[in-house]
Design an enzyme around this catalytic site. Sequence first.
Site, PDB file in Angstrom:
ATOM      1  N   GLY A  54     -61.963 -73.351 117.502  1.00 38.61           N
ATOM      2  CA  GLY A  54     -63.284 -73.733 118.061  1.00 38.61           C
ATOM      3  C   GLY A  54     -63.472 -74.030 119.843  1.00 38.61           C
ATOM      4  O   GLY A  54     -62.736 -75.295 119.967  1.00 38.61           O
ATOM      5  N   ALA A  55     -63.932 -73.714 120.211  1.00 37.97           N
ATOM      6  CA  ALA A  55     -64.305 -74.143 121.774  1.00 37.97           C
ATOM      7  C   ALA A  55     -64.658 -75.535 121.812  1.00 37.97           C
ATOM      8  O   ALA A  55     -63.987 -76.000 123.024  1.00 37.97           O
ATOM      9  CB  ALA A  55     -65.581 -72.894 122.171  1.00 37.97           C
ATOM     10  N   ARG A  90     -54.092 -72.499 125.013  1.00 32.32           N
ATOM     11  CA  ARG A  90     -55.188 -71.189 124.923  1.00 32.32           C
ATOM     12  C   ARG A  90     -56.091 -70.784 126.004  1.00 32.32           C
ATOM     13  O   ARG A  90     -56.231 -72.107 126.689  1.00 32.32           O
ATOM     14  CB  ARG A  90     -56.054 -71.682 123.589  1.00 32.32           C
ATOM     15  CG  ARG A  90     -55.249 -71.506 121.668  1.00 32.32           C
ATOM     16  CD  ARG A  90     -56.338 -71.674 120.976  1.00 32.32           C
ATOM     17  NE  ARG A  90     -56.172 -70.594 120.662  1.00 32.32           N
ATOM     18  CZ  ARG A  90     -57.607 -70.211 120.001  1.00 32.32           C
ATOM     19  NH1 ARG A  90     -58.336 -70.779 118.819  1.00 32.32           N
ATOM     20  NH2 ARG A  90     -57.946 -69.212 119.562  1.00 32.32           N
ATOM     21  N   ASP A 243     -67.045 -68.712 123.293  1.00 34.65           N
ATOM     22  CA  ASP A 243     -66.047 -69.260 123.749  1.00 34.65           C
ATOM     23  C   ASP A 243     -66.061 -69.763 125.436  1.00 34.65           C
ATOM     24  O   ASP A 243     -64.844 -70.035 126.440  1.00 34.65           O
ATOM     25  CB  ASP A 243     -64.829 -68.653 123.397  1.00 34.65           C
ATOM     26  CG  ASP A 243     -64.478 -69.378 122.072  1.00 34.65           C
ATOM     27  OD1 ASP A 243     -64.725 -68.214 121.101  1.00 34.65           O
ATOM     28  OD2 ASP A 243     -63.327 -69.735 121.599  1.00 34.65           O
TER      29      ASP A 243
HETATM   30  O1  MRU Z   1     -59.771 -68.380 117.865  1.00 30.21           O
HETATM   31  P1  MRU Z   1     -60.850 -69.305 117.792  1.00 30.21           P
HETATM   32  O2  MRU Z   1     -61.349 -69.888 115.674  1.00 30.21           O
HETATM   33  O3  MRU Z   1     -61.047 -70.646 118.467  1.00 30.21           O
HETATM   34  O4  MRU Z   1     -62.294 -68.959 117.336  1.00 30.21           O
HETATM   35  C1  MRU Z   1     -63.371 -69.976 117.896  1.00 30.21           C
HETATM   36  C2  MRU Z   1     -65.135 -68.666 118.166  1.00 30.21           C
HETATM   37  O5  MRU Z   1     -64.890 -67.303 118.495  1.00 30.21           O
HETATM   38  C3  MRU Z   1     -66.150 -69.684 117.968  1.00 30.21           C
HETATM   39  O6  MRU Z   1     -67.457 -68.697 117.241  1.00 30.21           O
HETATM   40  C4  MRU Z   1     -66.288 -70.026 119.211  1.00 30.21           C
HETATM   41  O7  MRU Z   1     -65.069 -70.924 119.729  1.00 30.21           O
HETATM   42  C5  MRU Z   1     -67.175 -70.785 119.234  1.00 30.21           C
HETATM   43  S1  MRU Z   1     -67.093 -72.094 118.474  1.00 30.21           S
HETATM   44  C6  MRU Z   1     -68.865 -73.938 119.117  1.00 30.21           C
END
Ligand code: MRU
Length: 364
Positions: A54-55, A90, A243
């Site tokens: 999650g970002a 990432r 993200d």
């Molecule tokens: O691969 P992830 O689980 O890190 O991807 C997360 C997402 O795509 C979320 O929707 C995004 O980070 C928003 S989190 C507030």
Amino acid sequence: MKVDGIPYRSIWTEGDGRSVRIIDQTKLPHAFETLPLRTLEEAARAIETMQVRGAPCIGATAAYGVCLALAEDSSDEALEAALARLGRTRPTAVNLRWALEEMAAAVRNRPRAERVEAAYARAGAICEEDVEICRRIGAHGLTLIEAAAAKKGGGRVNVLTHCNAGWIACVDWGTALAPLYLAHDKGLDIHVWVDETRPRNQGAALTAWELGAHGVPHSIIVDNAGGHLMQHGEVDLCIVGTDRTTRTGDVANKIGTYLKALAAHDNGVPFYVALPHTTIDWTLRDGFAIPIEERAEAEVTALTGRDADGVVRTVTVSAPGSRARNFGFDVTPARLVTALVTERGIAPASEAGLLSLYPERADG
Ligand code: MRU
């Protein structure tokens, strides 16, 4: 938010204020386990293996990764090596770059003796700021849910979300889920359609776990069900996280988001994206310039779950010998986004819309 009645954040310090701990998100929903991060390498690996994801949570973990590196060696060389190591973990979530730039600015020009303390102070502030930002996103997003409820004469509001943009994807509250928590707490009748979000099932595993723990009514659906539900009037609005969002309002989010936006557009369903300012990449105008992470084939060809005996197992679901591709994110063009929900308010997904909220970014 609370887990079994105990308040938690996705990352925190304890004891001497120097020990960092996370919730191991790879274990959810089958087990709730916390994990110490003791070194730069442990922080970097936690991001890469998605023990944290999650970002905003990635950004917060990277910030503490810099702290852990400096606690071992506060030299210029160690700082630059830490920034480079964490920066490679990432590629898509721009909060990572933002947090590393913040950490570099907080420590680079300081004497070595002050660096560790300054680093922990900035990392802690990044976390506190994120909590407050998400709370504000929730308050602004709540107005959208209230408007949808009013339109239905107080009837049940059905919201569709993709992936996990909840409190464990941030530090607390979440982005897309924060308005839903507030709406539920306020007594609005809401129900959430939770996309399972293959291949890693952040919806089925994490969003459903979060919503369930908070008592928010929800149903998990397969990723391809959203269009069908929208055609039958079963979705009042969509809200997702992101993200990386360009200054023109193009949105990169978990793979499959674009297809939901297309279906929403075709069916006249509002499609909202919730984000903190830390997810805006002011250097980019074109969403297709956003780097899209490609992850391991095994995430597509295998599934992990709990069997009838309660044992967590990984099984292969694909034909032997078939190769797979695993694109982590896709880009939803701004034209398919009804509005962006930020900590400063709600605006059209466009450069003018974003600049109306962040006028200080007009020059870049
Ligand atoms: O691969 P992830 O689980 O890190 O991807 C997360 C997402 O795509 C979320 O929707 C995004 O980070 C928003 S989190 C507030």
